[in-house]
Write a protein that holds these residues in place. Structure first.
Motif, PDB file in Angstrom:
ATOM      1  N   LYS A 115      38.315  30.463  42.339  1.00 52.93           N
ATOM      2  CA  LYS A 115      39.741  30.230  42.149  1.00 52.93           C
ATOM      3  C   LYS A 115      40.296  31.044  40.983  1.00 52.93           C
ATOM      4  N   GLY A 116      41.363  31.800  41.240  1.00 54.25           N
ATOM      5  CA  GLY A 116      42.033  32.560  40.190  1.00 54.25           C
ATOM      6  C   GLY A 116      41.599  34.001  40.067  1.00 54.25           C
ATOM      7  N   GLN A 117      40.579  34.420  40.835  1.00 55.05           N
ATOM      8  CA  GLN A 117      40.093  35.795  40.688  1.00 55.05           C
ATOM      9  C   GLN A 117      41.121  36.794  41.207  1.00 55.05           C
ATOM     10  N   LYS A 118      41.088  37.994  40.648  1.00 58.91           N
ATOM     11  CA  LYS A 118      42.014  39.046  41.040  1.00 58.91           C
ATOM     12  C   LYS A 118      41.583  39.698  42.353  1.00 58.91           C
ATOM     13  N   THR A 119      42.561  40.249  43.056  1.00 57.33           N
ATOM     14  CA  THR A 119      42.276  41.059  44.237  1.00 57.33           C
ATOM     15  C   THR A 119      42.109  42.507  43.792  1.00 57.33           C
ATOM     16  N   CYS A 120      40.975  43.112  44.133  1.00 56.29           N
ATOM     17  CA  CYS A 120      40.661  44.467  43.676  1.00 56.29           C
ATOM     18  C   CYS A 120      40.595  45.438  44.853  1.00 56.29           C
ATOM     19  N   ASP A 121      40.857  46.711  44.576  1.00 53.26           N
ATOM     20  CA  ASP A 121      40.775  47.748  45.609  1.00 53.26           C
ATOM     21  C   ASP A 121      39.327  48.031  45.991  1.00 53.26           C
ATOM     22  N   TYR A 122      38.413  47.755  45.076  1.00 49.08           N
ATOM     23  CA  TYR A 122      37.002  47.994  45.339  1.00 49.08           C
ATOM     24  C   TYR A 122      36.323  46.663  45.645  1.00 49.08           C
ATOM     25  N   PHE A 123      35.115  46.724  46.190  1.00 45.26           N
ATOM     26  CA  PHE A 123      34.395  45.491  46.506  1.00 45.26           C
ATOM     27  C   PHE A 123      33.640  45.000  45.292  1.00 45.26           C
ATOM     28  N   PRO A 124      33.973  43.804  44.782  1.00 45.57           N
ATOM     29  CA  PRO A 124      33.260  43.252  43.633  1.00 45.57           C
ATOM     30  C   PRO A 124      32.257  42.191  44.059  1.00 45.57           C
ATOM     31  N   TYR A 125      31.207  42.076  43.297  1.00 42.40           N
ATOM     32  CA  TYR A 125      30.152  41.098  43.557  1.00 42.40           C
ATOM     33  C   TYR A 125      30.009  40.227  42.320  1.00 42.40           C
ATOM     34  N   TRP A 126      29.941  38.912  42.512  1.00 41.02           N
ATOM     35  CA  TRP A 126      29.751  38.016  41.378  1.00 41.02           C
ATOM     36  C   TRP A 126      28.269  37.924  41.033  1.00 41.02           C
ATOM     37  N   SER A 127      27.931  38.311  39.822  1.00 40.11           N
ATOM     38  CA  SER A 127      26.567  38.151  39.323  1.00 40.11           C
ATOM     39  C   SER A 127      26.599  37.121  38.202  1.00 40.11           C
ATOM     40  N   PHE A 128      25.446  36.790  37.622  1.00 35.98           N
ATOM     41  CA  PHE A 128      25.438  35.766  36.583  1.00 35.98           C
ATOM     42  C   PHE A 128      24.274  35.974  35.617  1.00 35.98           C
TER      43      PHE A 128
END
Length: 407
Positions: A115-128
């Motif tokens: 929730k709240g993440q930005k929309t990006c032109d590139y493909f982002p991956y959530w890491s931790f």
């Protein structure tokens, strides 16, 4: 495009598993409750920075909340009965969202949307990261995904957006480095310099290195106060001429793609001596917070609140709950409303099905109402107010308990 993204997420998850850095495989927590720090860093902003308390009952609730449809069957995305990084994130979203299953989705064990993440032109991956390391099973050498990574009391968990595709270069190898400060919270006094260290790793859990000559931004609330640069060792000295709580941030973009992840930390500045209220942030490889005494003894003039000076917010009044008449028999909407308490900045709602015992927290909100979907049964509800005072959260007494019958 969505299918391609998921396939690539699976490919990247496989690559991340080759990390040899790890946390102890015995870290599975046998306690009934853990309290951890949770941070979620988007490409240029902090979405979440909170302490989260998780119980075994919470894990069961979360596992039944985040599901995917397979034909006419709902399949749980999270299945571990232990405390995991994904459960911590799920707990926060469940407590703060009216529709948690749509505000947090998973793909191959890692967050796909938060929730709240930005929309990006590139493909982002959530890491931790856990305690600033890329966690892996020491016995197998394979990296954990967030839904299998065990966490324990006192851990610090950071989810960050990792870029995987540079549209300008057509390059699928544009991976964001993970960046972080050596502490989550620094304490100092007016005109008393402090030193901090800013580091990065290669984005796959490799050995961290100093982030030399990087620009740091210092904010007070939403106002930019100043910018400083780290030296060749990744260190910077800061000094403040006014009391207050400041935020330090840093991120590095190249052609609009993050080269370093967004990192943030807090500086608490008082008039007198330093009085740390939080344990130091764990450095890479640590699994237990060290015992650390305050660097100075607070002076009588220090701006440190005592129990006598803390003013609790008012108790919420006129708590009510109404059940939607037109709804599915298996699950009905319940709207819970109340009148605000004086001096409150937010509210926490609790529910129990055991004759007014064993209450669990179901939401934290700034609003004076929430809506939940509940199955048939009798529920007991109570709420309390909370407010921030001198960087501490102060709670009111609980409201009266009400009973609602969902038929």
């Amino acid at each position: 495009m969505r299918t391609t993204n998921k396939l690539f997420a699976f490919f990247l998850a496989a690559i991340l598993c080759i990390s040899t850095l790890g946390i102890n495989a015995d870290a599975q927590n046998t306690a009934d409750t853990v309290t951890v720090t949770l941070k979620v860093e988007d490409v240029d902003s902090t979405l979440i920075s909170e302490q989260v308390t998780l119980t075994k009952d919470d894990v069961k609730t979360i596992n039944s909340t985040f599901v995917v449809e397979s034909g006419s069957v709902e399949i749980p995305v999270l299945t571990s009965e232990d405390f995991t990084a994904a459960n911590v994130l799920g707990k926060y979203i469940t407590d703060t969202s009216d529709s948690p299953a749509s505000d947090l989705t998973f793909s191959y064990g890692s967050p796909l949307y938060i929730k709240g993440q930005k929309t990006c032109d590139y493909f982002p991956y959530w890491s931790f990261r856990v305690n600033n390391i890329s966690p892996a099973d020491e016995q197998t050498g394979y990296g954990y995904t967030s839904d299998t990574c065990p966490v324990k009391d006192g851990d610090c968990i950071v989810f960050f957006r990792q870029a995987c595709y540079d549209p300008n270069a057509g390059d699928w190898g544009a991976y964001t480095k993970y960046s972080y400060f050596d502490k989550q919270t620094y304490h100092t006094a007016v005109n008393t310099p402090i030193s901090l260290t800013y580091s990065v790793d290669d984005g796959f859990g490799g050995n961290p290195s100093p982030a030399a000559s990087e620009e740091l931004s210092i904010f007070k609330q939403a106002d930019l106060i100043k910018k400083v640069n780290t030296d060749t060792s990744g260190s910077a000295q800061l000094s403040f001429d006014q009391t207050g709580t400041y935020t330090i941030t840093s991120s590095k973009l190249t052609n609009g793609i993050p080269e370093n992840s967004h990192a943030s930390a807090t500086v608490v500045v008082t008039e007198g001596g330093i009085s740390p209220t939080e344990p130091p942030t764990l450095t890479p490889g640590q699994t237990t917070a060290p015992t650390q005494a305050p660097s100075q003894t607070p002076s009588p003039a220090a701006d440190v609140p005592s129990d006598k000076t803390v003013k609790k917010p008012g108790i919420p009044k006129k708590l009510t709950a109404s059940v939607a008449k037109k709804a599915k028999a298996s699950s009905k909407k319940v709207k819970i409303s109340w009148k605000k308490g004086s001096g409150a900045s937010g509210y926490e709602c609790f529910v129990s099905k055991k004759n007014k015992k064993s209450f669990r927290s179901i939401a934290k909100t700034k609003k004076t109402n929430i809506t939940k979907k509940w199955k048939k049964g009798i529920y007991y509800i109570k709420i309390r107010s909370f407010a921030k005072q001198n960087n501490k959260t102060v709670y009111s007494k609980y409201s009266r308990i009400i009973r609602v019958n969902v038929r």
